[in-house]
Write a protein that holds these residues in place. Structure first.
Motif: not given
Lengths: 284, 263
Positions: A84-86, A88-89, A92-93, A95-96, A104, A184-185, A188, A194, B1-2, B4, B7, B10, B13-14, B17-18
């Protein structure tokens, strides 16, 4: 002919050492553990003949069943929290932007390279009655009395999640990263919200990662005796501590061996389950 | 891509977490410079604990043991593991699949069981636990990782290059040293790094296979925490943290460079 012979020699020199090593230090010890589980313990803490099923019978004891249930629950709780906590992290990584992504990922792995004892010791420092967290909370007046955090079951869960989080994040990251953004596009463009596109596209596609992550947290969680030793203060017993104690303090080797085999059986069952869904290679 | 959305969320959250991942490490480091003996509040800056750490013979001994075990076991793992990986790539034989599969056993069996297995194994052949048994056990759990890492590197590797070298008259050893090794070097380095960190990080297996004179730093900390630790442990831990991070960052850099070079 000579070439063939020399090829055989090269092959033996190359592969032989590893095979011998595994036979001597992996297979032999495991066979001995199996053997010990059928023997009788003696007064000196070792084992004797005769061969019996005593160790296995004594496992069916209410106390041990409680410990077993508690360990399974702790491992499940740890796994769920890590996922659960991992997730989202990991997302995020994944999609960075290209430049920060490797940093990251490295930053998730970095703490895991540092010895766990050192990191758990850091947690002990923070969780203590007169530790930093209590001092800060008392200071801002949120609490009037220091909270008892160290040596509780909650602290054990926290330590487990802390120890195993990278094992969940990395496979999750790999599988999220693999998703083709055009899917995903498409979702959409076809009008999926989402949340819907997450539930119907992302989540199913990352199932292998979720599965790999759960196996990689659940299996070690069953055996990590030192987390509960350090943060739980030994207040509640888990399977790992129970097995360890049979070999070091209680000196009941047959029982310890039988419990170890139980641990292996659980592991094998989980791995089988896993290999049905994913590849063994993904786990490493 | 659409675009984000969310942000800032995010990023928040990051950050959280870190922070969770790094907080305990930072706490250990900060308190290694604290004048107070008790790790409660920061009272002042000092290097006192670093001096004290050097005086603490037992502590330093456990530190040396940690390093010796890590380096020796890594060297052995890399040596026999690389040979095995190359051999498994090159030859076809009956037991190949069985050997490849059994390399996963040490990876998937619980560490606890492996530690116990080695403990009863050594005691059944009347070998007392010492730094040697510790090294053996570390090789046992890290060598398979070396084999697997190196194998994944060789997987896409053209066998004909090695054959060409041999046809041109190079013997086994020089083919290996001049052709094979340079090509698989990134895999060998990452396998070695993995072995090194696994060894430095291990608690469970070492717990059962270390002798009374061969405790490693992690075991020492585990033994000390119950009695309350003095900040010289923080000092030594800080050195280990800095050392580990330096080695890993450095090795990542080398790897990236090598991969660029080899494509």
């Amino acid at each position: 002919m000579r070439k063939k012979l020399s090829n055989k020699l090269v092959q033996t020199v190359m592969i032989g050492p590893t095979v011998l090593w595994l036979l001597a230090f992996l297979l032999a010890p495991l066979i001995i553990v199996v053997g010990i589980s059928f023997l009788t313990k003696n007064a000196h803490g070792g084992v004797n003949m005769p061969i019996t099923l005593e160790a296995y019978k004594s496992m069916a004891n209410l106390d041990y069943l409680m410990i077993f249930a508690r360990s399974m629950w702790l491992a499940a709780e740890t796994t769920i929290l890590c996922l659960v906590f991992g997730y989202p992290l990991a997302a995020i990584i994944a999609r960075s932007s290209k430049n920060v992504k490797p940093i990251l990922v490295l930053m998730v792995m970095l703490p895991f390279w540092i010895n766990s004892m050192i990191r758990l010791y850091g947690w002990m420092t923070m969780l203590r009655t007169e530790g930093i967290i209590n001092t800060i909370l008392l200071g801002i007046g949120i609490i009037d009395e220091p909270l008892a955090m160290l040596y509780t079951d909650g602290a054990v869960v926290l330590g487990m999640v802390y120890e195993l989080l990278p094992f969940a994040v990395l496979p999750l990251y790999t599988s999220i990263e693999k998703i083709d953004p055009s899917l995903l596009e498409a979702a959409c463009d076809l009008g999926a919200a989402r949340r819907r596109s997450f539930m119907r596209v992302t989540l199913p596609l990352t199932m292998p990662g979720i599965f790999a992550g759960s196996i990689q947290t659940f299996i070690p969680a069953l055996g990590l005796f030192y987390v509960s030793d350090m943060l739980g203060g030994g207040s509640s017993m888990y399977l790992g501590n129970l097995i360890k104690n049979q070999f070091l303090s209680a000196r009941n080797w047959p029982l310890g061996a039988a419990l170890s085999l139980l641990l292996i059986v659980i592991t094998i069952v989980l791995m089988r389950l896993y290999t049905r869904v994913g590849k063994l290679d993904d786990i490493v | 891509m659409k675009k984000r959305e969310f942000k800032p969320l995010s990023v928040l959250y990051a950050c959280l977490a870190y922070t969770f991942l790094y907080l305990p490490i930072i706490v250990v480091i900060v308190f290694s410079f604290n004048t107070s003996k008790r790790n409660i509040t920061f009272e002042g800056f000092t290097f006192e604990w670093y001096a004290e750490m050097l005086e603490n013979e037992q502590l330093m001994q456990s530190f040396y043991n940690t390093l010796i075990v890590a380096f020796v076991s890594t060297a052995i793992s890399v040596f026999i593991g690389t040979l095995c990986a190359v051999g498994l790539h090159r030859f076809e034989f009956k037991l190949k699949q069985l050997i490849s599969d059994s390399l996963y056993i040490p990876i998937v069996i619980p560490e606890l069981v492996m530690g116990i297995g080695l403990l009863v194994f050594f005691s059944s052949i009347n070998v007392e636990t010492s730094i040697y048994t510790l090294i053996i056990s570390h090789v046992t759990f890290s060598m398979p990782f070396v084999v697997i890492t190196v194998r994944s590197r060789i997987a896409g590797f053209d066998k004909s290059i090695e054959e060409a070298a041999r046809d041109l008259g190079a013997n086994e050893l020089s083919t290996f040293m001049r052709v094979t090794l340079p090509m698989i070097a990134p895999g060998v380095v990452s396998g070695g790094m993995l072995a090194l960190t696994l060894s430095l990080d291990d608690v469970v297996v070492s717990y059962f296979t270390a002798g009374p004179d061969s405790t490693t730093l992690p075991l020492k900390i585990l033994g000390m925490v119950k009695k309350g630790v003095s900040p010289d442990v923080n000092a030594l831990s800080t050195l280990m943290i800095v050392g580990t991070i330096a080695v890993m960052v450095f090795s990542q850099l080398i790897q990236r460079k090598m991969e660029k070079k080899n494509g």
